[in-house]
Design a protein around this motif. Structure first.
Motif, short mmCIF file in Angstrom:
data_model
loop_
_atom_site.label_atom_id
_atom_site.label_comp_id
_atom_site.label_asym_id
_atom_site.label_seq_id
_atom_site.Cartn_x
_atom_site.Cartn_y
_atom_site.Cartn_z
N HIS A 145 0.80 -1.23 0.00
CA HIS A 145 0.00 0.00 0.00
C HIS A 145 0.83 1.28 0.00
CE1 HIS A 145 -3.61 -2.35 0.61
NE2 HIS A 145 -2.91 -3.08 1.46
N ARG A 146 2.09 1.20 -0.28
CA ARG A 146 2.94 2.39 -0.27
C ARG A 146 2.89 3.10 -1.62
NH1 ARG A 146 6.10 3.18 4.67
NH2 ARG A 146 5.89 1.22 5.75
N THR A 147 1.73 3.59 -1.98
CA THR A 147 1.56 4.20 -3.30
C THR A 147 2.35 5.49 -3.44
OG1 THR A 147 -0.49 5.26 -2.59
CG2 THR A 147 -0.68 3.12 -3.67
N ALA A 148 2.50 6.24 -2.36
CA ALA A 148 3.27 7.48 -2.43
C ALA A 148 4.73 7.18 -2.77
CB ALA A 148 3.17 8.26 -1.13
N TYR A 149 5.26 6.10 -2.20
CA TYR A 149 6.63 5.69 -2.50
C TYR A 149 6.75 5.31 -3.98
CZ TYR A 149 10.71 2.66 -2.90
OH TYR A 149 11.87 2.07 -3.33
N ALA A 150 5.82 4.51 -4.46
CA ALA A 150 5.85 4.09 -5.87
C ALA A 150 5.77 5.30 -6.79
CB ALA A 150 4.72 3.11 -6.15
N ASP A 151 4.91 6.23 -6.45
CA ASP A 151 4.73 7.43 -7.27
C ASP A 151 6.01 8.27 -7.28
OD1 ASP A 151 2.96 9.02 -8.92
OD2 ASP A 151 2.97 10.48 -7.27
N SER A 152 6.61 8.47 -6.13
CA SER A 152 7.83 9.30 -6.10
C SER A 152 8.98 8.60 -6.83
CB SER A 152 8.23 9.63 -4.66
OG SER A 152 8.62 8.49 -3.95
N LEU A 153 9.06 7.27 -6.72
CA LEU A 153 10.09 6.53 -7.44
C LEU A 153 9.89 6.69 -8.95
CD1 LEU A 153 11.47 3.09 -6.53
CD2 LEU A 153 10.81 3.55 -8.87
N ALA A 154 8.66 6.56 -9.41
CA ALA A 154 8.37 6.69 -10.84
C ALA A 154 8.70 8.09 -11.34
CB ALA A 154 6.90 6.36 -11.10
N ILE A 155 8.40 9.10 -10.55
CA ILE A 155 8.69 10.48 -10.95
C ILE A 155 10.20 10.72 -11.00
CG2 ILE A 155 8.52 12.89 -10.20
CD1 ILE A 155 5.67 12.17 -9.18
N GLU A 156 10.90 10.29 -9.95
CA GLU A 156 12.35 10.51 -9.89
C GLU A 156 13.08 9.80 -11.03
OE1 GLU A 156 13.96 9.53 -6.05
OE2 GLU A 156 12.44 10.74 -5.04
N ALA A 157 12.62 8.60 -11.38
CA ALA A 157 13.28 7.84 -12.45
C ALA A 157 12.73 8.21 -13.83
CB ALA A 157 13.10 6.34 -12.21
N GLU A 158 11.74 9.09 -13.88
CA GLU A 158 11.11 9.53 -15.13
C GLU A 158 10.65 8.34 -15.95
OE1 GLU A 158 13.77 12.27 -17.09
OE2 GLU A 158 13.83 13.60 -15.35
N LEU A 159 9.95 7.42 -15.28
CA LEU A 159 9.50 6.20 -15.94
C LEU A 159 8.43 6.47 -16.98
CD1 LEU A 159 9.26 3.75 -12.90
CD2 LEU A 159 11.22 4.21 -14.40
N THR A 160 8.59 5.83 -18.13
CA THR A 160 7.59 5.94 -19.19
C THR A 160 6.79 4.64 -19.33
OG1 THR A 160 9.20 5.22 -20.86
CG2 THR A 160 8.96 7.61 -20.49
N PHE A 161 7.12 3.64 -18.52
CA PHE A 161 6.36 2.39 -18.52
C PHE A 161 5.48 2.36 -17.27
CE2 PHE A 161 10.64 1.55 -16.89
CZ PHE A 161 10.39 0.98 -15.66
N PRO A 162 4.43 1.56 -17.29
CA PRO A 162 3.47 1.60 -16.18
C PRO A 162 4.02 0.99 -14.89
CG PRO A 162 2.85 -0.10 -17.75
CD PRO A 162 4.01 0.64 -18.35
N VAL A 163 3.54 1.53 -13.79
CA VAL A 163 3.76 0.96 -12.46
C VAL A 163 2.39 0.56 -11.94
CG1 VAL A 163 4.50 1.39 -10.09
CG2 VAL A 163 5.84 2.30 -12.01
N VAL A 164 2.23 -0.74 -11.67
CA VAL A 164 0.96 -1.28 -11.22
C VAL A 164 1.01 -1.43 -9.70
CG1 VAL A 164 -0.56 -3.30 -11.31
CG2 VAL A 164 0.58 -2.50 -13.38
N LEU A 165 -0.09 -1.06 -9.07
CA LEU A 165 -0.21 -1.18 -7.62
C LEU A 165 -0.82 -2.54 -7.29
CD1 LEU A 165 -1.59 2.41 -7.01
CD2 LEU A 165 0.79 1.61 -6.82
N ASP A 166 -0.03 -3.40 -6.69
CA ASP A 166 -0.46 -4.76 -6.31
C ASP A 166 -1.02 -4.70 -4.88
OD1 ASP A 166 -0.78 -7.54 -6.46
OD2 ASP A 166 1.28 -7.93 -5.82
N LEU A 167 -2.14 -4.00 -4.72
CA LEU A 167 -2.67 -3.70 -3.39
C LEU A 167 -3.06 -4.94 -2.61
CD1 LEU A 167 -4.75 -0.51 -4.19
CD2 LEU A 167 -2.44 -0.68 -3.23
#
Length: 141
Positions: free
Chosen positions: A71-93
């Motif tokens: 449930h650490r969606t904020a962490y996933a979001d900040s990681l994706a932003i910092e790495a400038e990811l262009t591929f999807p990050v799925v939340l495995d809630l």
């Protein structure tokens, strides 16, 4: 999971709120990068995936997906932003993907490569992306 096993479908929402299902990508090579809060190796590998792995393979034959456990969606979001990811990050809630793809007694980094036939071609917790790239080189032109 072991090499040669059939990949099991899972679904979830991306950070952008779009639905994702592994089965939607049947017939393609899929690289799943499962991660969780606190995996420093994972956060180091995402920028490398974006800048070194993704550009090496052209066309629509490869799908790269980050899969965030828990449930650490904020962490996933900040990681994706910092790495400038262009591929999807799925939340495995509900940890659906992690329950199937995890390797007993090891956790992260967790790399899964699925071939075009839906079979697991690589399942490893070895740090670094060399094993992933070696398998991708055999599966993609």
């Amino acid at each position: 999971p072991a090499v040669g096993d059939s990949a099991i479908d899972f679904s979830g929402l991306t950070l952008e709120g779009e639905s994702f299902s592994l089965d939607e990508h049947a017939g393609k090579v899929v690289f799943l990068k499962l991660f969780d809060f606190g995996c420093s190796t994972c956060s180091e590998e995402f920028p490398i995936i974006q800048t070194d792995v993704l550009p090496d393979y052209s066309g629509d034959d490869l799908v790269i997906v980050g899969v965030n456990k828990g449930h650490r969606t904020a962490y996933a979001d900040s990681l994706a932003i910092e790495a400038e990811l262009t591929f999807p990050v799925v939340l495995d809630l509900d940890s659906q993907a992690f329950r199937y793809y995890r390797i007993p007694n090891k956790v992260f980094p967790l790399h899964i490569v699925i071939d075009r036939d839906g079979q697991i071609a690589l399942a490893t917790t070895e740090p670094g992306l060399a094993p992933v790239q070696a398998v991708l080189d055999t599966l993609l032109p």
